[in-house]
Design a protein around this motif. Structure first.
Motif, short mmCIF file in Angstrom:
data_model
loop_
_atom_site.label_atom_id
_atom_site.label_comp_id
_atom_site.label_asym_id
_atom_site.label_seq_id
_atom_site.Cartn_x
_atom_site.Cartn_y
_atom_site.Cartn_z
N UNK A 1 0.86 -1.19 0.00
CA UNK A 1 0.00 0.00 0.00
C UNK A 1 0.88 1.22 0.00
N UNK A 2 0.76 2.08 -0.99
CA UNK A 2 1.52 3.32 -0.98
C UNK A 2 0.81 4.40 -0.18
N UNK A 3 1.60 5.32 0.31
CA UNK A 3 1.08 6.35 1.21
C UNK A 3 0.16 7.35 0.51
N UNK A 4 0.53 7.73 -0.72
CA UNK A 4 -0.16 8.90 -1.28
C UNK A 4 -0.03 8.96 -2.80
N UNK B 1 1.45 12.92 2.93
CA UNK B 1 1.19 14.34 2.67
C UNK B 1 0.41 14.95 3.82
N UNK B 2 0.71 14.50 5.03
CA UNK B 2 0.06 15.09 6.21
C UNK B 2 0.80 16.36 6.59
N UNK C 1 -7.32 10.11 8.85
CA UNK C 1 -7.39 8.90 8.02
C UNK C 1 -7.12 9.30 6.55
N UNK C 2 -7.15 8.32 5.68
CA UNK C 2 -6.93 8.58 4.25
C UNK C 2 -7.96 9.60 3.75
N UNK C 3 -7.45 10.63 3.09
CA UNK C 3 -8.33 11.73 2.68
C UNK C 3 -7.62 12.63 1.67
N UNK C 4 -8.36 13.65 1.23
CA UNK C 4 -7.76 14.64 0.32
C UNK C 4 -7.06 15.70 1.16
N UNK D 1 -1.95 20.67 -6.60
CA UNK D 1 -2.19 21.35 -5.32
C UNK D 1 -2.79 20.42 -4.29
N UNK D 2 -3.27 19.29 -4.73
CA UNK D 2 -3.95 18.35 -3.82
C UNK D 2 -3.37 16.96 -3.96
N UNK D 3 -3.54 16.18 -2.90
CA UNK D 3 -3.12 14.78 -2.96
C UNK D 3 -4.08 13.94 -2.13
N UNK D 4 -4.16 12.67 -2.48
CA UNK D 4 -4.85 11.69 -1.63
C UNK D 4 -3.76 11.09 -0.76
N UNK D 5 -3.96 11.11 0.54
CA UNK D 5 -2.90 10.61 1.43
C UNK D 5 -3.46 9.81 2.59
N UNK D 6 -2.75 8.76 2.96
CA UNK D 6 -3.07 8.10 4.23
C UNK D 6 -2.97 9.14 5.33
#
Ligand code: PGA
Length: 265
Positions: free
Chosen positions: A64-67, A141-142, A151-154, A177-182
């Motif tokens: 599972x990758x982070x982001x 990308x926290x 949790x995982x989110x935008x 400008x955005x990422x999906x990240x754990x």
């Protein structure tokens, strides 16, 4: 927390790959959490070498990758899926169906994030999570201010992250400008965590994360609450640690007396 300061990037990478190798020998169907960025490239190179020269087997491994950047399809050269394919997946014998990288083109991001979390649980949770640290102290990308229970989110990237990552794009305007990240909470559920950092530019933030207060302003500091973290640094990244001498002393004692405990907090 175990803190290991290596002489250089190569030794840092070999040590991290060695810990992952041990994990796969003990549990061939391990679930690995993987990271992108410049820092883990040497670790992936060493894992590829271990696969090719020593037959390290990834046939049962799940990852599972982070982001992932929002909006970049897996075929985009700057997408994290593409990075992982180039640096690791296409060189080892992992079945494609066992690979999970957040999907930057998900139609419904919220639904995708919930699905991703559920997939991690269904796989039995992450055995070892590999992490880098951003110039602003982020893990995955926290960014500063992220809830330590997230949790995982935008997530919206900070200007510093956009600047840091512009080197991979033709200019900063092209960086999403955005990422999906754990989330930080997702990461803290991994059974073991390896945090890597290399280079002078990381020295100050590494010291803050390891020896400073636990704060959502430096999300890597949340790792202080985890029970089994090893931080592996090169000498430059470890240069601002106040207790560097103690960490080196601990490592020497372990090497001499309990080498099997290296890589365990
Ligand atoms: P880097 O990125 O490995 O390219 O320094 C680390 C991160 O942003 O997590």
């Amino acid at each position: 927390m175990e803190v290991i300061i290596c002489d250089n990037y190569e030794n840092m990478s070999k040590l991290a790959a060695g810990i992952i190798r041990q994990q796969l020998l003990i549990k061939p169907n391990s679930v690995l959490g993987l990271a992108t960025g410049s820092t883990p490239i040497g670790t992936y190179k060493e894992l590829v070498r271990l696969h090719k020269e020593e037959g390290l087997d990834f046939s049962q491994v799940v990852t599972f990758n982070l982001d992932e950047y929002l909006g970049l399809p897996p075929s985009h050269p700057q997408s994290y899926r593409y990075f992982m394919d180039q640096n690791l997946f296409k060189h080892i014998n992992i079945p494609p169906g066992n690979i999970h990288v957040p999907y930057g083109h998900a139609e419904s991001v919220m639904e995708f994030c919930a699905w991703y979390e559920a997939q991690i649980v269904a796989a039995g949770g992450i055995d070892i999570q590999l992490l880098g640290i951003g110039g602003d102290g982020h893990i995955a990308f926290n960014e500063p201010g992220s809830s330590l229970g997230s949790r995982t989110r935008l997530k919206t990237l900070t200007e510093q992250t956009i600047k840091d990552n512009a080197r991979f794009f033709s200019n900063a305007d092209e960086v999403p400008r955005f990422a999906i990240t754990m989330g930080v909470g997702t990461i803290l559920e991994a059974r073991r965590i390896i945090l890597l950092a290399s280079g002078r530019s990381k020295a100050a933030i590494v010291a803050e994360a390891i020896e400073g207060p636990i704060t959502s302003q430096v999300t890597a500091s949340a790792l202080q609450m985890h029970r089994d973290v090893v931080v592996i640094l090169d000498a430059d990244a470890g240069a601002k640690l106040k207790r560097a001498d103690y960490y080196r002393w601990v490592y020497e004692q372990k090497k001499r007396l309990v080498p099997q405990m290296i890589g365990h907090a």
